[in-house]
Design a protein around this motif. Structure first.
Motif, PDB file in Angstrom:
ATOM      1  N   VAL A 139       0.848  -1.200   0.000  1.00 34.91           N
ATOM      2  CA  VAL A 139       0.000   0.000   0.000  1.00 34.91           C
ATOM      3  C   VAL A 139       0.879   1.245   0.000  1.00 34.91           C
ATOM      4  O   VAL A 139       0.670   2.182  -0.776  1.00 34.91           O
ATOM      5  N   GLN A 140       1.902   1.240   0.856  1.00 41.93           N
ATOM      6  CA  GLN A 140       2.844   2.358   0.894  1.00 41.93           C
ATOM      7  C   GLN A 140       3.617   2.446  -0.415  1.00 41.93           C
ATOM      8  O   GLN A 140       3.851   3.533  -0.949  1.00 41.93           O
ATOM      9  N   PHE A 141       3.987   1.281  -0.931  1.00 43.88           N
ATOM     10  CA  PHE A 141       4.747   1.215  -2.168  1.00 43.88           C
ATOM     11  C   PHE A 141       3.996   1.889  -3.313  1.00 43.88           C
ATOM     12  O   PHE A 141       4.583   2.616  -4.118  1.00 43.88           O
ATOM     13  N   LEU A 142       2.684   1.665  -3.379  1.00 46.25           N
ATOM     14  CA  LEU A 142       1.887   2.244  -4.448  1.00 46.25           C
ATOM     15  C   LEU A 142       1.554   3.715  -4.202  1.00 46.25           C
ATOM     16  O   LEU A 142       1.641   4.543  -5.106  1.00 46.25           O
ATOM     17  N   LEU A 143       1.161   4.030  -2.965  1.00 45.48           N
ATOM     18  CA  LEU A 143       0.767   5.400  -2.667  1.00 45.48           C
ATOM     19  C   LEU A 143       1.933   6.377  -2.788  1.00 45.48           C
ATOM     20  O   LEU A 143       1.728   7.568  -3.005  1.00 45.48           O
ATOM     21  N   GLU A 144       3.146   5.860  -2.632  1.00 48.84           N
ATOM     22  CA  GLU A 144       4.320   6.717  -2.766  1.00 48.84           C
ATOM     23  C   GLU A 144       4.407   7.309  -4.169  1.00 48.84           C
ATOM     24  O   GLU A 144       5.001   8.368  -4.371  1.00 48.84           O
ATOM     25  N   PHE A 145       3.810   6.613  -5.135  1.00 54.14           N
ATOM     26  CA  PHE A 145       3.636   7.111  -6.500  1.00 54.14           C
ATOM     27  C   PHE A 145       4.958   7.504  -7.148  1.00 54.14           C
ATOM     28  O   PHE A 145       5.020   8.412  -7.979  1.00 54.14           O
ATOM     29  N   LEU A 161       4.266  -0.352  -9.621  1.00 53.60           N
ATOM     30  CA  LEU A 161       3.049  -1.133  -9.847  1.00 53.60           C
ATOM     31  C   LEU A 161       3.391  -2.482 -10.470  1.00 53.60           C
ATOM     32  O   LEU A 161       2.788  -3.509 -10.125  1.00 53.60           O
ATOM     33  N   SER A 162       4.380  -2.498 -11.351  1.00 51.58           N
ATOM     34  CA  SER A 162       4.778  -3.760 -11.968  1.00 51.58           C
ATOM     35  C   SER A 162       5.345  -4.721 -10.926  1.00 51.58           C
ATOM     36  O   SER A 162       5.106  -5.930 -10.994  1.00 51.58           O
ATOM     37  N   VAL A 163       6.074  -4.189  -9.951  1.00 47.46           N
ATOM     38  CA  VAL A 163       6.608  -5.036  -8.876  1.00 47.46           C
ATOM     39  C   VAL A 163       5.475  -5.603  -8.029  1.00 47.46           C
ATOM     40  O   VAL A 163       5.460  -6.782  -7.671  1.00 47.46           O
ATOM     41  N   VAL A 164       4.508  -4.761  -7.707  1.00 48.54           N
ATOM     42  CA  VAL A 164       3.366  -5.208  -6.905  1.00 48.54           C
ATOM     43  C   VAL A 164       2.589  -6.298  -7.635  1.00 48.54           C
ATOM     44  O   VAL A 164       2.229  -7.334  -7.064  1.00 48.54           O
ATOM     45  N   LEU A 165       2.315  -6.077  -8.936  1.00 45.70           N
ATOM     46  CA  LEU A 165       1.566  -7.065  -9.703  1.00 45.70           C
ATOM     47  C   LEU A 165       2.338  -8.367  -9.852  1.00 45.70           C
ATOM     48  O   LEU A 165       1.749  -9.449  -9.907  1.00 45.70           O
ATOM     49  N   LYS A 184       4.127  -8.790  -5.088  1.00 46.52           N
ATOM     50  CA  LYS A 184       3.737  -8.268  -3.776  1.00 46.52           C
ATOM     51  C   LYS A 184       2.331  -8.673  -3.357  1.00 46.52           C
ATOM     52  O   LYS A 184       2.045  -8.815  -2.174  1.00 46.52           O
ATOM     53  N   VAL A 185       1.425  -8.829  -4.310  1.00 51.14           N
ATOM     54  CA  VAL A 185       0.041  -9.133  -3.958  1.00 51.14           C
ATOM     55  C   VAL A 185      -0.198 -10.625  -3.748  1.00 51.14           C
ATOM     56  O   VAL A 185      -1.294 -11.026  -3.355  1.00 51.14           O
ATOM     57  N   ASP A 186       0.823 -11.440  -3.989  1.00 58.68           N
ATOM     58  CA  ASP A 186       0.613 -12.886  -3.929  1.00 58.68           C
ATOM     59  C   ASP A 186       0.181 -13.358  -2.549  1.00 58.68           C
ATOM     60  O   ASP A 186      -0.752 -14.162  -2.409  1.00 58.68           O
ATOM     61  N   LEU A 213       7.104   1.320 -19.146  1.00 55.34           N
ATOM     62  CA  LEU A 213       6.089   0.587 -19.905  1.00 55.34           C
ATOM     63  C   LEU A 213       6.490  -0.881 -20.108  1.00 55.34           C
ATOM     64  O   LEU A 213       5.648  -1.777 -20.062  1.00 55.34           O
ATOM     65  N   ALA A 214       7.783  -1.130 -20.325  1.00 55.54           N
ATOM     66  CA  ALA A 214       8.249  -2.506 -20.493  1.00 55.54           C
ATOM     67  C   ALA A 214       8.086  -3.301 -19.204  1.00 55.54           C
ATOM     68  O   ALA A 214       7.667  -4.465 -19.220  1.00 55.54           O
ATOM     69  N   ALA A 215       8.403  -2.672 -18.060  1.00 54.60           N
ATOM     70  CA  ALA A 215       8.256  -3.359 -16.774  1.00 54.60           C
ATOM     71  C   ALA A 215       6.788  -3.686 -16.478  1.00 54.60           C
ATOM     72  O   ALA A 215       6.467  -4.779 -16.015  1.00 54.60           O
ATOM     73  N   LEU A 216       5.905  -2.745 -16.782  1.00 59.28           N
ATOM     74  CA  LEU A 216       4.475  -2.979 -16.544  1.00 59.28           C
ATOM     75  C   LEU A 216       3.949  -4.093 -17.440  1.00 59.28           C
ATOM     76  O   LEU A 216       3.197  -4.976 -16.971  1.00 59.28           O
ATOM     77  N   ALA A 217       4.344  -4.079 -18.704  1.00 59.15           N
ATOM     78  CA  ALA A 217       3.893  -5.138 -19.622  1.00 59.15           C
ATOM     79  C   ALA A 217       4.383  -6.504 -19.157  1.00 59.15           C
ATOM     80  O   ALA A 217       3.647  -7.496 -19.180  1.00 59.15           O
ATOM     81  N   GLY A 218       5.633  -6.583 -18.714  1.00 59.22           N
ATOM     82  CA  GLY A 218       6.177  -7.848 -18.230  1.00 59.22           C
ATOM     83  C   GLY A 218       5.447  -8.363 -17.012  1.00 59.22           C
ATOM     84  O   GLY A 218       5.171  -9.584 -16.899  1.00 59.22           O
TER      85      GLY A 218
END
Length: 419
Positions: free
Chosen positions: A88-94, A273-277, A280-282, A411-416
């Motif tokens: 949550v902190q990881f994402l909100l840090e934006f 976000l790519s790291v979380v997806l 992190k959410v597992d 964009l590459a990290a998010l796609a992966g």
């Protein structure tokens, strides 16, 4: 004139390159003369990171074993479930931390202290809002989402207390990012790694002593958190104020200053976000999806931990590259940028490749030695290790971010991660 800019007909590509370098060197750039040489400081800071990282990995593996043996897989799974909400902190840090570091390094190198003041004011105000949102989100999980899980009894109570602890300590992250940005801009790269070395040793000592003495596990985690905050913030803040003579303020931020940070911040957010997806959410999914999530979460932690440690090591060893490159680019120091571009990746791969290969080859014996009975899950560990391949370009990625060239990377990290 045109001839000076474009060269003469028939010039070779090497002559064009030399001409462009001479032109760049001839441009007047205001650089703070008080700044120390950067590559020596960068090497010192990275050396401290290199000393801390294997120690952190070793104590991290040992801590998991001690914790599982002391509190059992159910309660340990609950602990990982609660601590997994750090995303949550990881994402909100934006992505503001990286954007702030780059902006402050650039303006500090140019001697623009008013620009530094405004950037830090933006950071402090931003992180104050983020801390409030994060606290509200964590308490929402504690009171609204947690009752929907299958956790009960001591495990439920532990998760509830840990969510409260994360909510109360949320402002400390923003303060740490602000202080770190100032120290890195002043090229004091060694300060934070030294503090983090103390944090690693203190956290393990508290865990070992607390478990041996039979203290309540939440009390142990609370003490670890307080020690972490004190050892990371107090020395760094003292150096920032006493040695650098700098004290950040929340006043003076303008909308234009926020706007300057937003593009970089947005693309860093996509990387986060790519790291979380990706991973992190597992544990969160396991906690909500399974009827008995504790043991499954523990198995996931065991097989993913070596990969996460190697990846974290790779990121950590390149952590200081981005602010260093931002400073070098602001000073137009092409010579040191070239050295960093060629020598950095070689050293980085040379450190990580042997460790990754050994982890792959000896996955089963390692798991059985670390957590007896977990060797059958070696194939999952090897599957995780495949994802270490992108670490080969970590130095180039950090250099690109330091120069503001981040769009394609994000964009590459998010796609992966989606794939």
């Amino acid at each position: 004139g045109p001839k000076e800019r474009h060269g003469r007909p028939g010039m070779s590509s090497m002559e064009h390159l030399n001409l462009s370098r001479e032109a760049s060197a001839s441009v007047s750039v205001s650089v703070d003369p008080a700044l120390p040489p950067i590559l020596g400081r960068l090497f010192t800071g990275t050396a401290w990171l290199a000393l801390r990282t294997p120690l952190q990995v070793f104590l991290g593996f040992w801590s998991i074993r001690l914790t599982v043996e002391a509190i059992g897989p159910d309660k340990n799974g609950a602990y990982n479930f609660a601590w997994g909400f750090g995303f949550v902190q990881f994402l909100l840090e934006f992505g503001m931390g990286s954007a702030l570091q780059r902006q402050i390094s650039e303006t500090w190198t140019k001697g623009d202290r008013s620009g530094v003041d405004r950037a830090l004011a933006c950071g402090l105000n931003f992180y104050a809002v983020v801390a409030l949102i994060q606290a509200a989100a964590l308490l929402g999980v504690a009171y609204l989402a947690l009752p929907l899980t299958e956790y009960q009894g001591d495990s439920y109570n532990l998760i509830f207390k840990l969510l409260w602890l994360q909510a109360l300590s949320a402002p400390c992250y923003g303060l740490t990012m602000v202080v770190t940005s100032v120290l890195q801009a002043a090229r004091r790269f060694e300060v934070i790694p030294r503090c983090e070395m103390l944090v690693v040793l203190a956290r393990f000592a508290i865990l070992w002593f607390g478990l041996q003495a039979g203290f309540d596990f939440f009390l142990i985690v609370l003490t670890q958190t307080l020690a972490h905050i004190a050892l990371s913030l107090v020395p760094a803040t003292y150096i920032m104020i006493k040695e650098l003579g700098y004290f950040p303020s929340v006043w003076g931020a303008r909308w234009d200053d926020f706007s300057a940070l937003l593009p970089m911040s947005f693309y860093i957010f996509l990387i986060q976000l790519s790291v979380v997806l990706a991973d992190k959410v597992d544990t969160t999914i396991l906690g909500f999806a399974l009827a008995d999530p504790g043991p499954a979460t523990t198995i996931y932690q065991i097989v993913s931990k070596p990969f996460l440690q190697i990846r974290q090591t790779g990121w950590t060893l390149t952590y200081l590259v981005m602010p260093a490159v931002a400073s070098l680019a602001a000073a137009r120091d092409l010579s040191n940028l070239e050295r960093l571009k060629y020598d950095g990746p070689r050293l980085h791969v040379g450190v990580l490749l042997p460790v990754t290969l050994l982890a792959w080859l000896y996955a089963a014996p390692f798991l059985d030695l670390w957590i007896p009975g977990s060797a059958p899950h070696a194939w999952l560990l090897r599957l995780f290790l495949v994802a270490t391949a992108p670490l080969v370009i970590s130095v180039f990625v950090q250099m690109s971010i330091g120069m503001g060239r981040i769009k394609v990377i994000a964009l590459a990290a998010l796609a992966g991660s989606v794939v």
